[in-house]
Every structure is written in structure tokens, then in C-alpha cells.
Write a protein that holds these residues in place. Structure first.
Motif, PDB file in Angstrom:
ATOM      1  N   PRO A 118       0.837  -1.207   0.000  1.00  0.00           N
ATOM      2  CA  PRO A 118       0.000   0.000   0.000  1.00  0.00           C
ATOM      3  C   PRO A 118       0.872   1.257   0.000  1.00  0.00           C
ATOM      4  O   PRO A 118       1.986   1.258   0.521  1.00  0.00           O
ATOM      5  CB  PRO A 118      -0.795  -0.129   1.302  1.00  0.00           C
ATOM      6  N   ASN A 119       0.366   2.313  -0.587  1.00  0.00           N
ATOM      7  CA  ASN A 119       1.149   3.539  -0.731  1.00  0.00           C
ATOM      8  C   ASN A 119       1.603   4.117   0.604  1.00  0.00           C
ATOM      9  O   ASN A 119       2.675   4.722   0.707  1.00  0.00           O
ATOM     10  CB  ASN A 119       0.341   4.594  -1.496  1.00  0.00           C
ATOM     11  N   HIS A 120       0.788   3.934   1.650  1.00  0.00           N
ATOM     12  CA  HIS A 120       1.137   4.550   2.927  1.00  0.00           C
ATOM     13  C   HIS A 120       2.161   3.743   3.727  1.00  0.00           C
ATOM     14  O   HIS A 120       2.581   4.174   4.801  1.00  0.00           O
ATOM     15  CB  HIS A 120      -0.120   4.783   3.774  1.00  0.00           C
ATOM     16  N   PHE A 121       2.567   2.586   3.225  1.00  0.00           N
ATOM     17  CA  PHE A 121       3.637   1.804   3.851  1.00  0.00           C
ATOM     18  C   PHE A 121       4.947   2.195   3.191  1.00  0.00           C
ATOM     19  O   PHE A 121       5.228   1.826   2.052  1.00  0.00           O
ATOM     20  CB  PHE A 121       3.367   0.314   3.698  1.00  0.00           C
ATOM     21  N   ARG A 140      13.932  14.028   6.703  1.00  0.00           N
ATOM     22  CA  ARG A 140      13.312  14.423   5.428  1.00  0.00           C
ATOM     23  C   ARG A 140      12.205  13.457   5.025  1.00  0.00           C
ATOM     24  O   ARG A 140      11.154  13.867   4.521  1.00  0.00           O
ATOM     25  CB  ARG A 140      14.385  14.509   4.339  1.00  0.00           C
ATOM     26  N   ILE A 141      12.424  12.144   5.235  1.00  0.00           N
ATOM     27  CA  ILE A 141      11.383  11.155   4.905  1.00  0.00           C
ATOM     28  C   ILE A 141      10.154  11.380   5.769  1.00  0.00           C
ATOM     29  O   ILE A 141       9.020  11.374   5.277  1.00  0.00           O
ATOM     30  CB  ILE A 141      11.933   9.727   5.099  1.00  0.00           C
ATOM     31  N   CYS A 142      10.366  11.600   7.061  1.00  0.00           N
ATOM     32  CA  CYS A 142       9.228  11.796   7.967  1.00  0.00           C
ATOM     33  C   CYS A 142       8.463  13.070   7.636  1.00  0.00           C
ATOM     34  O   CYS A 142       7.223  13.089   7.661  1.00  0.00           O
ATOM     35  CB  CYS A 142       9.719  11.822   9.411  1.00  0.00           C
ATOM     36  N   ASP A 143       9.184  14.138   7.332  1.00  0.00           N
ATOM     37  CA  ASP A 143       8.527  15.393   6.966  1.00  0.00           C
ATOM     38  C   ASP A 143       7.687  15.214   5.696  1.00  0.00           C
ATOM     39  O   ASP A 143       6.530  15.669   5.630  1.00  0.00           O
ATOM     40  CB  ASP A 143       9.569  16.493   6.724  1.00  0.00           C
ATOM     41  N   ALA A 144       8.269  14.546   4.696  1.00  0.00           N
ATOM     42  CA  ALA A 144       7.565  14.351   3.431  1.00  0.00           C
ATOM     43  C   ALA A 144       6.356  13.439   3.611  1.00  0.00           C
ATOM     44  O   ALA A 144       5.272  13.702   3.065  1.00  0.00           O
ATOM     45  CB  ALA A 144       8.519  13.776   2.383  1.00  0.00           C
ATOM     46  N   ALA A 145       6.526  12.369   4.371  1.00  0.00           N
ATOM     47  CA  ALA A 145       5.421  11.429   4.598  1.00  0.00           C
ATOM     48  C   ALA A 145       4.274  12.107   5.342  1.00  0.00           C
ATOM     49  O   ALA A 145       3.092  11.894   5.028  1.00  0.00           O
ATOM     50  CB  ALA A 145       5.920  10.232   5.398  1.00  0.00           C
ATOM     51  N   ASN A 146       4.616  12.916   6.306  1.00  0.00           N
ATOM     52  CA  ASN A 146       3.588  13.640   7.060  1.00  0.00           C
ATOM     53  C   ASN A 146       2.795  14.565   6.153  1.00  0.00           C
ATOM     54  O   ASN A 146       1.562  14.671   6.269  1.00  0.00           O
ATOM     55  CB  ASN A 146       4.257  14.441   8.177  1.00  0.00           C
ATOM     56  N   ALA A 147       3.489  15.218   5.229  1.00  0.00           N
ATOM     57  CA  ALA A 147       2.824  16.141   4.305  1.00  0.00           C
ATOM     58  C   ALA A 147       1.940  15.397   3.304  1.00  0.00           C
ATOM     59  O   ALA A 147       0.810  15.811   3.022  1.00  0.00           O
ATOM     60  CB  ALA A 147       3.874  16.976   3.565  1.00  0.00           C
ATOM     61  N   VAL A 148       2.434  14.281   2.780  1.00  0.00           N
ATOM     62  CA  VAL A 148       1.698  13.548   1.746  1.00  0.00           C
ATOM     63  C   VAL A 148       0.490  12.817   2.316  1.00  0.00           C
ATOM     64  O   VAL A 148      -0.591  12.809   1.710  1.00  0.00           O
ATOM     65  CB  VAL A 148       2.641  12.553   1.031  1.00  0.00           C
ATOM     66  N   LEU A 183      11.315  13.252  17.311  1.00  0.00           N
ATOM     67  CA  LEU A 183      10.516  12.860  16.147  1.00  0.00           C
ATOM     68  C   LEU A 183       9.144  12.349  16.582  1.00  0.00           C
ATOM     69  O   LEU A 183       8.125  12.665  15.967  1.00  0.00           O
ATOM     70  CB  LEU A 183      11.228  11.779  15.339  1.00  0.00           C
ATOM     71  N   ALA A 184       9.128  11.539  17.632  1.00  0.00           N
ATOM     72  CA  ALA A 184       7.861  11.002  18.129  1.00  0.00           C
ATOM     73  C   ALA A 184       6.915  12.126  18.546  1.00  0.00           C
ATOM     74  O   ALA A 184       5.716  12.093  18.270  1.00  0.00           O
ATOM     75  CB  ALA A 184       8.108  10.050  19.296  1.00  0.00           C
ATOM     76  N   ILE A 185       7.475  13.133  19.215  1.00  0.00           N
ATOM     77  CA  ILE A 185       6.663  14.270  19.654  1.00  0.00           C
ATOM     78  C   ILE A 185       6.232  15.111  18.456  1.00  0.00           C
ATOM     79  O   ILE A 185       5.067  15.523  18.347  1.00  0.00           O
ATOM     80  CB  ILE A 185       7.458  15.124  20.665  1.00  0.00           C
ATOM     81  N   LYS A 186       7.152  15.362  17.539  1.00  0.00           N
ATOM     82  CA  LYS A 186       6.859  16.204  16.380  1.00  0.00           C
ATOM     83  C   LYS A 186       5.724  15.641  15.541  1.00  0.00           C
ATOM     84  O   LYS A 186       4.833  16.379  15.093  1.00  0.00           O
ATOM     85  CB  LYS A 186       8.119  16.352  15.525  1.00  0.00           C
ATOM     86  N   PHE A 187       5.736  14.315  15.330  1.00  0.00           N
ATOM     87  CA  PHE A 187       4.738  13.704  14.454  1.00  0.00           C
ATOM     88  C   PHE A 187       3.616  13.006  15.226  1.00  0.00           C
ATOM     89  O   PHE A 187       2.778  12.329  14.621  1.00  0.00           O
ATOM     90  CB  PHE A 187       5.417  12.729  13.495  1.00  0.00           C
ATOM     91  N   ASN A 188       3.621  13.190  16.541  1.00  0.00           N
ATOM     92  CA  ASN A 188       2.524  12.681  17.379  1.00  0.00           C
ATOM     93  C   ASN A 188       2.260  11.197  17.125  1.00  0.00           C
ATOM     94  O   ASN A 188       1.128  10.760  16.906  1.00  0.00           O
ATOM     95  CB  ASN A 188       1.251  13.495  17.124  1.00  0.00           C
ATOM     96  N   CYS A 189       3.328  10.411  17.139  1.00  0.00           N
ATOM     97  CA  CYS A 189       3.208   8.975  16.860  1.00  0.00           C
ATOM     98  C   CYS A 189       4.224   8.216  17.703  1.00  0.00           C
ATOM     99  O   CYS A 189       5.160   8.799  18.242  1.00  0.00           O
ATOM    100  CB  CYS A 189       3.450   8.703  15.374  1.00  0.00           C
ATOM    101  N   PRO A 190       4.051   6.901  17.826  1.00  0.00           N
ATOM    102  CA  PRO A 190       5.080   6.107  18.512  1.00  0.00           C
ATOM    103  C   PRO A 190       6.263   5.859  17.589  1.00  0.00           C
ATOM    104  O   PRO A 190       6.108   5.799  16.365  1.00  0.00           O
ATOM    105  CB  PRO A 190       4.365   4.787  18.829  1.00  0.00           C
TER     106      PRO A 190
END
Length: 337
Positions: A118-121, A140-148, A183-190
Motif C-alpha cells: 500500500p502507498n502509505h507503507f 526528510r522522509i518523515c517530513d515528506a510522509a507527514n505532508a503527503v 521525532l515522536a513528539i513532532k509527528f505525534n506517533c510512537p
């Protein structure tokens, strides 16, 4: 004494916690036996020796994380919150060869009943990059994934030790753990990180391992005995260790990935099962071949067959009766159950 016109402590109000501070309860993403393992904004560490089953266990979590309905071929008692909004699930591998990485990824997809990735994986192999680029590419990957994808559901780092040159260097070990906490705090995820244990030891590698222990919400240990792997809780902040069972899993050639084998019996359960087998053997030895005895005769026969004394023989009759291995008929004779 004159009070200052403005309170200099106001600068720090965002950091202050009081009894009335509005703090939403942590949202669990991974639970075991309904006990919290991973929550948003926190780090979890999975440790174990090489080839102990760490990647297989994390693959099951990843399968749950990419699933939109939570329906996966996973492990009993292990639950991962369904990703119904299809937020990004990010997996970075620093250890596996590309072909092995792809093989593992295919089992994750198969577990979660997708026909294709799946695209989101978003699973990346960064082993070939220079170590000095790891933090930058991860950000950079996390920032881009969060945006997309409008958010990040889970981040998995396999393994954290490769992000620094020396796991025993205090400054770099502390810094990389802080990097992932942020990173965990920034993207609100584990964030789940994987770290090896020292050879021949259950201790996580170096100062990095110690810092992961201190900062992780949960620390799960993976070990194996022969072909069977075990997941057991090592340190838990949101649950009691006694409430999280030791899960067993092993590779299935038929399915092409590891499958659950239920919960490892406790020492008391193993001891009880061993005692039951011993009592069964005694009951067959004494009462087999349709033999039957009155109480005193039964005691005597047990003493002769086992070498135990009278008090022990009497106790064995009670224990065998409680387990329905023998019974007393209407005429008062003890017989094999």
C-alpha cells in the motif's frame, strides 16, 4: 518587598505541569493483552540477540500498523490500532541486505491481506548511505510522509545502533535517543527502535542500550530457544509486567512467516503439568490392568511401587483423585479413572 511588574516565570508556563494542566490521556497504538505498550509521542525499544526473531516480531506490528481494519494474521494478545485514515507507516532498515529486506516486506504485506504494497507503507533501506546522512534522511522522509499522508501512524527504526559510530559514546548515544524522542513528539506517533543485546548477555548494547532503557516507554525482549522465539516484557511504564504474557512464535514453512504459538506457560504451570504426568504414571503403575484396592490396600500398593512412606501414599491418593486419575466406586474400591 515590591513585586516585579511582570512575572518572569511566565516565560516557562508552557513547560509547567500542575494538577489542573489540560493533558489529554496517551493514545495507545500497540497493546498486549489490552495492556499499553506504545503510545503516541513516545519511544519503545525491542531488544534481542542476532537471529532471535526481532525482525519477525516487528513485522507483525508493521502489518497491524498498515492495516485499515486491524484484520491481520498476527499474534494472539498482540493488538495494533487500525490505520483507518491511511496515515504513513515508516520503516527504516539499516541492517538487512536489499533482497532480504524485500522478502521481509512481502511477508508483512501478506500478513495484512494486501495484494501489493500500500502507498502509505514507506519502507526504506538506508544501509548503503553514509552514517552521517542517517539523521538527515530520516527527518526528510518523515517530513515528506507527514505532508503527503496527513500524518504518521508509526515509525520503526531497525536498528538504532547504526545511527552512531560508537554505542559506548555517552554524548552521541544520548543525542540519538533524544533525536528519536523529538521525532515522536513532532509527528505525534510512537517510534519503535530495535537494538541488539551484547553477545552472551541480555543487556542492551553499550551506553546506547542503557539510554534506550531509561527513555523508552516500554522495553520488550526477544529471545529464542531452538526454533521457538519468545517476546517477554522487560521494562514497562504503562503496564505491570505480570499483566503482559510471554508470547511464543516460530517460523511456518507453510505460510512463509512466523506464526503464534500462544502464551509460554509460567514456571508454576510447567511444574503443575510435570507433577500431573508423574501422578498419572503412578496411577497407571498401581491401578492399571483393571486393578482395584480398598484404601489401606491402595496405600500399601503405592508404597511398594514407589518406595514412598505411608503419609506420602495417602497424599498421592488425594492428589490423584482431585485430578480424576483415580476414583472410588460404590463398593469403596479405588480404580483407574
Amino acid at each position: 518587598m515590591n513585586q516585579p511588574e511582570t512575572n518572569p516565570l511566565l516565560e516557562f508556563d508552557l513547560l509547567r505541569i500542575t494538577d489542573t494542566t489540560n493533558i489529554p490521556p496517551p493514545i495507545p497504538v500497540v497493546t498486549i493483552n489490552n495492556e499499553i505498550i506504545c503510545t503516541e509521542c513516545n519511544m519503545t525499544t525491542i531488544s534481542g540477540a542476532s537471529k532471535s526473531g526481532k525482525s519477525a516480531f516487528i513485522g507483525i506490528i508493521l502489518a497491524g500498523a498498515i492495516s485499515e481494519n486491524g484484520n491481520i494474521d498476527g499474534l494472539e494478545y498482540l493488538q495494533v490500532t487500525a490505520n483507518d485514515k491511511r496515515k504513513a507507516v515508516i520503516h527504516l532498515d539499516t541492517e538487512q541486505a536489499r533482497h532480504k529486506h524485500q522478502s521481509n516486506l512481502r511477508t508483512i504485506i501478506k500478513r495484512s491481506y494486501y495484494d501489493a504494497c500500500p502507498n502509505h507503507f514507506l519502507s526504506y533501506n538506508i544501509r548503503a548511505l553514509d552514517i552521517t546522512k542517517y539523521e538527515e534522511i530520516t527527518t526528510r522522509i518523515c517530513d515528506a510522509a507527514n505532508a503527503v499522508f496527513g500524518g504518521v501512524h508509526l515509525i520503526v527504526i531497525d536498528g538504532i545502533a547504526d545511527y552512531i559510530a560508537d554505542v559506548n559514546d555517552t554524548l552521541t548515544a544520548n543525542a540519538i535517543v533524544k533525536f528519536f524522542e523529538d521525532l515522536a513528539i513532532k509527528f505525534n506517533c510512537p517510534i519503535i527502535t530495535i537494538v541488539h543485546t551484547n553477545p552472551g548477555s541480555e543487556k542492551e548494547r553499550g551506553h546506547l542500550g542503557s539510554q534506550c532503557q531509561r527513555k523508552s516507554e516500554s522495553l520488550l525482549s526477544i529471545r529464542n530457544e531452538g526454533d521457538i522465539s519468545f517476546m517477554e516484557p522487560k521494562l514497562l511504564r504503562m503496564a505491570g509486567k505480570g499483566d503482559v504474557p510471554v508470547l511464543q512464535f516460530a517460523y511456518s514453512r507453510e505460510k512463509g512467516y512466523h506464526i503464534g504459538l500462544g502464551v509460554k506457560p509460567s514456571e508454576d504451570e510447567v511444574k503443575g503439568e510435570k507433577q500431573k504426568l508423574e501422578l498419572k504414571a503412578i496411577s497407571v503403575k498401581v491401578f492399571g490392568a483393571q486393578k482395584s484396592f480398598k484404601y489401606n490396600e491402595a496405600c500399601k500398593e503405592i508404597m511398594e511401587k514407589t518406595g514412598f512412606g505411608l503419609s506420602k501414599a495417602k497424599k498421592l491418593i488425594v492428589q490423584m483423585g482431585d485430578l480424576n486419575l483415580i476414583y472410588q466406586d460404590d463398593a469403596g474400591y479405588y480404580r483407574l479413572g
